[in-house]
Design an enzyme around this catalytic site. Structure first.
Site, PDB file in Angstrom:
ATOM      1  N   ARG A 185     -22.676 -62.186 -30.724  1.00 33.82           N
ATOM      2  CA  ARG A 185     -23.677 -62.376 -31.777  1.00 33.82           C
ATOM      3  C   ARG A 185     -23.990 -61.117 -32.579  1.00 33.82           C
ATOM      4  O   ARG A 185     -24.159 -61.178 -33.789  1.00 33.82           O
ATOM      5  CB  ARG A 185     -24.966 -62.918 -31.167  1.00 33.82           C
ATOM      6  CG  ARG A 185     -24.814 -64.359 -30.788  1.00 33.82           C
ATOM      7  CD  ARG A 185     -26.075 -64.925 -30.205  1.00 33.82           C
ATOM      8  NE  ARG A 185     -25.854 -66.325 -29.879  1.00 33.82           N
ATOM      9  CZ  ARG A 185     -26.680 -67.064 -29.172  1.00 33.82           C
ATOM     10  NH1 ARG A 185     -27.804 -66.532 -28.710  1.00 33.82           N
ATOM     11  NH2 ARG A 185     -26.407 -68.325 -28.918  1.00 33.82           N
TER      12      ARG A 185
ATOM     13  N   HIS B 104     -34.091 -63.457 -32.609  1.00 34.94           N
ATOM     14  CA  HIS B 104     -33.896 -64.621 -31.751  1.00 34.94           C
ATOM     15  C   HIS B 104     -34.266 -64.385 -30.296  1.00 34.94           C
ATOM     16  O   HIS B 104     -34.858 -65.239 -29.657  1.00 34.94           O
ATOM     17  CB  HIS B 104     -32.422 -65.023 -31.843  1.00 34.94           C
ATOM     18  CG  HIS B 104     -32.060 -66.251 -31.077  1.00 34.94           C
ATOM     19  ND1 HIS B 104     -32.680 -67.457 -31.291  1.00 34.94           N
ATOM     20  CD2 HIS B 104     -31.131 -66.479 -30.101  1.00 34.94           C
ATOM     21  CE1 HIS B 104     -32.148 -68.372 -30.485  1.00 34.94           C
ATOM     22  NE2 HIS B 104     -31.220 -67.803 -29.743  1.00 34.94           N
TER      23      HIS B 104
ATOM     24  N   PHE C 288     -18.066 -70.996 -26.918  1.00 33.63           N
ATOM     25  CA  PHE C 288     -19.224 -70.275 -27.433  1.00 33.63           C
ATOM     26  C   PHE C 288     -18.850 -68.812 -27.637  1.00 33.63           C
ATOM     27  O   PHE C 288     -17.882 -68.331 -27.037  1.00 33.63           O
ATOM     28  CB  PHE C 288     -20.387 -70.378 -26.438  1.00 33.63           C
ATOM     29  CG  PHE C 288     -21.621 -70.989 -27.032  1.00 33.63           C
ATOM     30  CD1 PHE C 288     -21.717 -72.357 -27.196  1.00 33.63           C
ATOM     31  CD2 PHE C 288     -22.693 -70.196 -27.424  1.00 33.63           C
ATOM     32  CE1 PHE C 288     -22.852 -72.924 -27.749  1.00 33.63           C
ATOM     33  CE2 PHE C 288     -23.837 -70.752 -27.977  1.00 33.63           C
ATOM     34  CZ  PHE C 288     -23.925 -72.118 -28.135  1.00 33.63           C
TER      35      PHE C 288
ATOM     36  N   ARG D  62     -27.005 -60.151 -25.616  1.00 32.36           N
ATOM     37  CA  ARG D  62     -26.827 -61.328 -24.770  1.00 32.36           C
ATOM     38  C   ARG D  62     -25.753 -62.246 -25.341  1.00 32.36           C
ATOM     39  O   ARG D  62     -25.662 -62.426 -26.550  1.00 32.36           O
ATOM     40  CB  ARG D  62     -28.148 -62.097 -24.681  1.00 32.36           C
ATOM     41  CG  ARG D  62     -28.028 -63.422 -23.950  1.00 32.36           C
ATOM     42  CD  ARG D  62     -29.357 -64.102 -23.748  1.00 32.36           C
ATOM     43  NE  ARG D  62     -29.949 -64.650 -24.946  1.00 32.36           N
ATOM     44  CZ  ARG D  62     -29.548 -65.766 -25.557  1.00 32.36           C
ATOM     45  NH1 ARG D  62     -28.514 -66.454 -25.093  1.00 32.36           N
ATOM     46  NH2 ARG D  62     -30.163 -66.185 -26.641  1.00 32.36           N
TER      47      ARG D  62
ATOM     48  N   GLN E 205     -31.920 -59.425 -30.067  1.00 31.87           N
ATOM     49  CA  GLN E 205     -30.797 -60.166 -30.631  1.00 31.87           C
ATOM     50  C   GLN E 205     -31.188 -60.843 -31.940  1.00 31.87           C
ATOM     51  O   GLN E 205     -32.182 -61.571 -31.993  1.00 31.87           O
ATOM     52  CB  GLN E 205     -30.330 -61.231 -29.654  1.00 31.87           C
ATOM     53  CG  GLN E 205     -29.198 -62.074 -30.205  1.00 31.87           C
ATOM     54  CD  GLN E 205     -28.448 -62.770 -29.101  1.00 31.87           C
ATOM     55  OE1 GLN E 205     -28.848 -63.836 -28.640  1.00 31.87           O
ATOM     56  NE2 GLN E 205     -27.381 -62.163 -28.638  1.00 31.87           N
TER      57      GLN E 205
ATOM     58  N   HIS F 250     -29.888 -63.618 -34.150  1.00 31.65           N
ATOM     59  CA  HIS F 250     -28.930 -64.718 -34.123  1.00 31.65           C
ATOM     60  C   HIS F 250     -28.295 -64.833 -35.499  1.00 31.65           C
ATOM     61  O   HIS F 250     -28.993 -64.810 -36.504  1.00 31.65           O
ATOM     62  CB  HIS F 250     -29.635 -66.019 -33.747  1.00 31.65           C
ATOM     63  CG  HIS F 250     -28.684 -67.109 -33.359  1.00 31.65           C
ATOM     64  ND1 HIS F 250     -27.851 -67.714 -34.268  1.00 31.65           N
ATOM     65  CD2 HIS F 250     -28.418 -67.679 -32.157  1.00 31.65           C
ATOM     66  CE1 HIS F 250     -27.114 -68.622 -33.626  1.00 31.65           C
ATOM     67  NE2 HIS F 250     -27.437 -68.623 -32.351  1.00 31.65           N
TER      68      HIS F 250
END
Lengths: 239, 595
Positions: free
Chosen positions: B286, B353, B119, B398, B240, B242
Site C-alpha cells: 500500500r 487508513h 491482495f 501493514r 498507512q 490507503h
C-alpha cells in the site's frame, strides 16, 4: 468557486434534563459542494450548536448508527443525498418512530435488540467442529445473500405498524430476517427449534405484509420475503 | 461528583473485532467480564473492513504460513517483530477456521471451501508472484466477521455495557493496572470498573487526519488513555495511507478491487503502476502504491478539473464478477463518487487508513514497557490487541488483510493470556489507590468550568489540517519541524476546550471534547516521532532521506532499525530494538524492498 446552499431544518428536540416536552426546532445550515449527504449537514449543524444529539459513526452506510425519520420516512443520514431535498420546504428530522426517546434524535433501542436476541442469532451446529472449514457449496452460500448484510439500523422495524403496536411480542422485520438467515444456512442444525421459537400468534404472524420494511431498508434487503419463507416452512411442517 | 465502583474479573474496552474476540475467550472460560463500548458492538469500525482476512489456507493454490510471514516482514520494511509475525501467520488458519465455525458467511469455491482472492503484497514462494490468500465474504468481510463474533458472544452470554465510554486507566503506585473509569453515556454518570485484567481493544485513531477512511468513533481512546497513564506509544510515526479512498469523500474502496483485476490509471489512461512495481504492479504494497499515486498527481498526471486524483478502473471486468464479488463497492461508488463502476472508473486518492503503531505489547497481548531488566517488561494486569496495540506485526507498513488477522489472533491471545493469568494466581482485587479517579474527575471538572475556551470542532479541525499538511504520504524535514510546533500549539487549545452544552443525558458535546483529549495525544506522538526518525522506511518517507545506493529507498538500518517509544511526559523519545529472531524459523534477512 464553491457553491453554497442554505438548508432549512425542522428538528425534533428533547433534553429530559431541561425540556418539559419535546418541540420542533427551526434551524438553518449553510452547506457547500463538498457536503453530499444529510449527515454532513448535521455535523455542520452540531459545529454551531453543540447541544444537538444524534448517533453516527462510519458515515458510509455499514454501521447502522444514524437511522432517522427523514421527512416522514426512515433512512440513514449518511446515505441520504442533500441534492434530493427541494429548496422550498424544510427538511423534517425526527427520531425513529415507536421507540422511547433518550434525547433529541437518539432513541432507546433496547426493545429492538431484545427482539433480535430472542431469535438466537448465532449458528447452532452440535457436531464436533471439523479441523477445517465446514463445506458449503457456492449455491448454498448464495441463499444467505440478502440476509446476512443487515446492519441492525432498525429502519425497518420502526417503520412497521405491527412492531409499533407490539414491540414486546412481535419480533419485527429485522429479527425475522436474522432468524431466516440462520434457517437458510446449510450449516445450521436448529431449524425446527427456530420455527418452534416463532410459532406463536405474535412473534411471526403479526406480519401483515405491509412491506414498509422493504420500502425503507437502506441496504435494499427484503425482510417480507424472508418472513414469507418462514411462514411457508411453518405450513409445510404442519402438513 | 460521585463515582460508583463495580468489580469484575476482567474489563475489555472496545467491542470491535479484537474486543469481541477477546471477550469470547473470557466469557467461555466463565470469568466475570465487562465489555465497555461507545457504540453498539456491530457499529464498531471493524464493520467497514471489506476485502478479506489473510490466512494461508491454500484453498485455490499452494500457500504456506512461512511465505505469509516473509511477505509481512517485507511489507513491514523489516520493522515488524519477527517473533510476533511468525506467531500471527502460524495462527491465521486456526483463527479463520474458528470464525467459519462461528457461522461467518465466507464466499465459497466450487469445492465448498472458503473463497480466497489476491491482495497487495501477498506472494507465493518468498515474493515470487501474487497468491490468493485473502479469505473473503464478498467485499463485506469486516461486517460478516464482526456480526459473527457478536453473535458468538450473544451465545456465550457476554455482559456488554453498550454506550459506555472509558475515560482513564487506573494504575497504582507500582504501575499495576486495576481497571478504568467510564461514563454511562445515557445518564452522564461516572463509574469505575475495578478489574484484575484490563484489555484495551479500542481500535485506531485515524480521525487525527483531515481525510480519513476511519469512522467518527476512531478517536484513539485507548491510546490516549494509555499515554496519559504513563505508558509509551510505539512507532506512532507510521500511518498507512490507503491508496483508494473515494476522492473528496474519503470512503474506503477495498484493495480487493485490484485483487479482482482493477487497474489504476492516470490522466493519460496509463497503467502507471507498471513503472513503479514492475512485478506486483497494482498489487504492490500500500505505501508503494500510495506514493506512486501522489507522484503521478504531483507531476501533473492527475485527473479531473484540478488534476488531483487518479482513476480506479474496473470497467473491463465482467459485470457478474463485480456484482458478485464487489457489490458493496458498486454501491459506494454510486453513493459517494456518483459513478456507475460497471461503466466508469472511480476517482480515488490516498487516504489515511490505519495506525501501525500503538500501545506496545508482546505476542501474548500483554502490554510491555522498558524496565530495569529488559526492554519488554510486562505491565501487570494490562493487555491490548488490535489497531490500538503494537505487537509489532505491521512495522512500518501493514499488508492488506493483516489487520483483520491481527485483531483475531491477538484478540484471542490477549484473552487466552488473561484467562491463564487469572486462573494461575487466583487472588482478591488489589485495592484501588486513593487517587484512582483523580485524572478523570479533573478532566470532567475542567470541562464543566472552562470559560472563554476553544471550540471543540474548530480545534479538532486545526489538528486534522496540521496532520494532513505536515505528516502526510510524503514527509519533509522543514514541514515536520514546523508541524511539531503547530501541533503543540493545537494541544494548548485542546487543554482548554469549552463546551456550551453542560447537560447530563447523552451529551455528545462532552463526549467529543473527551475524545479530542485522546486524539491530541496520538497526533502529538505521531508528529514528534515522525520528526525524529531521520530515515525513510515503509510509510514514513522523507525528502532528506532519498533512495541512494548506500541506503536503498532511504532506509538507514545502521541507525534506525529500531522501534520508537514516545512518552507523553515532556514528549520524551526512547528507542528499543526490533526483534529479528522468529520463534522457530530463521531470521528473514534484511534486504532492499522492491515489488
Amino acid at each position: 468557486m464553491m457553491t453554497t446552499r442554505t438548508l432549512q431544518f425542522k428538528i425534533y428536540r428533547y433534553d429530559p434534563d431541561k425540556d418539559q416536552k419535546p418541540y420542533m426546532q427551526d434551524v438553518a445550515v449553510e452547506v457547500d459542494s463538498t457536503d453530499r449527504k444529510l449527515l454532513d449537514a448535521l455535523v455542520k449543524l452540531k459545529a454551531v450548536d453543540d447541544s444537538i444529539a444524534f448517533r453516527r459513526s462510519c458515515r458510509e452506510g455499514v454501521c447502522g448508527s444514524d437511522a432517522l425519520n427523514i421527512n416522514g420516512r426512515n433512512g440513514l443520514a449518511c446515505l441520504t443525498d442533500l441534492a434530493s431535498f427541494p429548496d422550498d420546504k424544510p427538511i423534517v428530522l425526527r427520531p425513529l418512530p415507536g421507540l422511547p426517546i433518550v434525547r433529541d434524535l437518539i432513541v432507546d433501542m433496547t426493545q429492538f435488540f431484545k427482539q433480535y436476541h430472542s431469535i438466537k442469532p448465532y449458528l447452532v451446529n452440535n457436531d464436533p467442529p471439523p479441523e477445517r472449514e465446514r463445506l458449503q457449496s457456492p449455491e448454498d452460500r448464495e441463499e444467505l445473500n440478502g440476509l446476512y448484510e443487515c446492519i441492525l439500523c432498525a429502519c425497518c422495524s420502526t417503520s412497521c405498524p405491527s412492531f409499533w403496536w407490539n414491540p414486546d411480542k412481535f419480533v419485527g422485520p429485522a429479527g425475522l430476517l436474522a432468524a431466516y438467515r440462520f434457517i437458510a444456512d446449510t450449516r445450521d442444525q436448529a431449524t425446527n427449534e427456530r420455527l418452534d421459537n416463532l410459532e406463536d400468534p405474535y412473534r411471526l404472524f403479526r406480519c401483515h405484509t405491509i412491506m414498509n420494511c422493504v420500502d425503507v431498508c437502506p441496504k435494499g434487503l427484503n425482510p417480507t420475503k424472508a418472513i414469507g419463507k418462514i411462514k411457508d416452512m411453518m405450513v409445510k411442517r404442519a402438513i | 461528583m460521585n463515582v460508583t465502583v463495580r468489580k469484575f474479573d476482567a474489563v475489555i474496552v472496545g467491542a470491535g473485532g479484537a474486543g469481541l474476540r477477546a471477550a469470547i475467550q473470557l466469557s467461555e472460560a466463565g470469568l466475570k467480564t465487562a465489555v465497555l463500548t461507545k457504540v453498539f458492538p456491530t457499529r464498531s469500525h471493524t464493520v467497514a473492513a471489506q476485502g478479506g482476512v489473510a490466512a494461508s489456507l491454500g484453498n485455490s493454490e499452494e500457500d504456506h504460513w512461512h511465505w505469509h510471514m516473509y511477505d509481512t516482514v517485507k511489507g513491514s520494511d523489516w520493522l515488524g517483530d519477527q517473533d510476533a509475525i511468525e506467531f500471527m501467520c502460524r495462527k491465521a488458519n486456526e483463527c479463520v477456521i474458528e470464525l467459519e465455525h462461528y457461522g461467518m458467511p465466507f464466499d465459497r469455491l466450487d469445492n465448498g471451501r472458503i473463497y480466497q482472492r489476491p491482495f497487495g503484497g501477498h506472494m507465493s514462494n518468498f515474493g515470487e508472484k501474487p497468491v490468493r490468500r485473502s479469505c473473503a465474504a464478498a467485499d463485506r468481510t469486516g461486517h460478516a466477521m464482526l456480526h459473527a463474533m457478536y453473535q458468538r458472544n450473544v451465545k456465550a452470554n457476554t455482559q456488554f455495557f453498550v454506550e459506555w465510554m472509558a475515560l482513564d486507566l487506573i494504575r497504582d503506585a507500582e504501575g499495576e493496572v486495576l481497571g478504568v473509569t467510564a461514563m454511562e453515556m445515557e445518564t452522564g454518570e461516572i463509574y469505575a470498573f475495578h478489574a484484575k485484567a484490563t484489555i484495551f481493544a479500542t481500535g485506531g485513531s485515524g480521525r487525527i487526519y483531515y481525510s480519513s477512511t476511519n469512522a467518527f468513533i476512531n478517536t484513539g481512546d485507548g491510546v490516549g488513555m494509555a499515554a496519559r497513564a504513563g505508558s509509551p506509544l510505539e512507532d506512532m510515526e507510521f500511518w498507512q495511507f490507503h491508496p483508494t479512498g473515494v476522492a473528496g469523500a474519503g470512503v474506503l474502496i477495498t484493495e480487493g478491487v485490484r485483487g479482482e483485476g482493477g487497474i489504476l490509471r492516470n490522466s493519460q489512461g496509463e497503467r502507471f503502476m507498471e513503472r513503479y512495481a514492475p512485478n506486483a504492479k497494482d498489487l504492490a504494497s500500500r505505501d508503494v502504491v500510495s506514493r506512486a499515486m501522489v507522484t503521478e498527481i504531483n507531476e501533473g498526471r492527475g485527473c479531473g478539473p484540478n488534476k488531483d486524483y487518479v482513476l480506479l478502473d474496473i470497467t473491463h471486468l465482467p459485470p457478474e464478477t463485480i456484482m458478485k464479488r464487489l457489490p458493496g463497492i458498486h454501491e459506494i461508488a454510486v453513493q459517494f463518487a456518483g459513478v456507475d463502476a460497471l461503466k466508469e472508473p472511480i476517482p480515488v486518492v490516498p487516504t489515511c487508513h490505519y495506525q501501525m503503531g500503538g500501545i506496545p505489547t508482546n505476542y501474548h497481548g500483554q502490554v510491555v514497557v522498558p524496565g530495569k531488566r529488559t526492554q519488554n517488561e510486562i505491565v501487570p494486569g494490562f493487555y491490548a490487541a488490535g489497531e490500538c496495540a503494537c505487537a509489532s506485526v505491521h512495522g512500518a507498513n501493514r499488508l492488506g488483510t493483516n489487520s483483520l488477522l491481527d485483531l483475531l489472533v491477538f484478540g484471542k491471545s490477549a484473552g487466552e493470556t488473561a484467562v491463564e493469568e487469572l486462573k494461575k494466581t487466583p487472588k482478591a482485587h488489589k485495592e484501588l489507590p486513593a487517587d484512582a479517579f483523580e485524572r478523570t474527575l479533573e478532566r470532567l471538572n475542567r470541562l464543566e468550568t472552562q470559560k472563554g475556551g476553544a471550540n471543540v470542532h474548530e480545534t479538532r479541525l486545526a489538528m486534522q489540517r496540521t496532520m494532513q499538511k505536515h505528516a502526510g504520504v510524503f514527509r519533509f524535514n522543514d514541514l515536520l519541524k514546523e508541524g511539531v510546533q503547530k501541533i503543540l500549539d493545537v494541544q494548548k487549545d485542546v487543554q482548554q476546550t469549552e463546551i456550551k452544552d453542560k447537560s447530563k443525558v447523552f451529551n455528545t458535546a462532552r463526549l467529543e471534547a473527551l475524545e479530542l483529549d485522546n486524539l491530541i495525544e496520538v497526533a502529538v506522538a505521531t508528529m514528534v516521532s515522525a520528526e525524529a526518525r531521520k530515515e525513510s522506511r515503509g510509510a514514513h518517507v522523507r525528502d532528506d532521506a532519498p533512495d541512494t545506493p548506500e541506503r536503498p529507498n532511504g532506509r538507514d538500518d545502521a541507525n534506525w532499525l529500531k522501534h520508537t517509544l514516545w512518552y507523553k511526559e515532556n514528549n520524551r523519545l526512547e528507542y528499543k530494538s526490533v526483534t529479528l529472531r522468529p520463534l522457530t524459523v530463521e531470521t528473514i534477512a534484511l534486504k532492499k524492498r522492491a515489488y
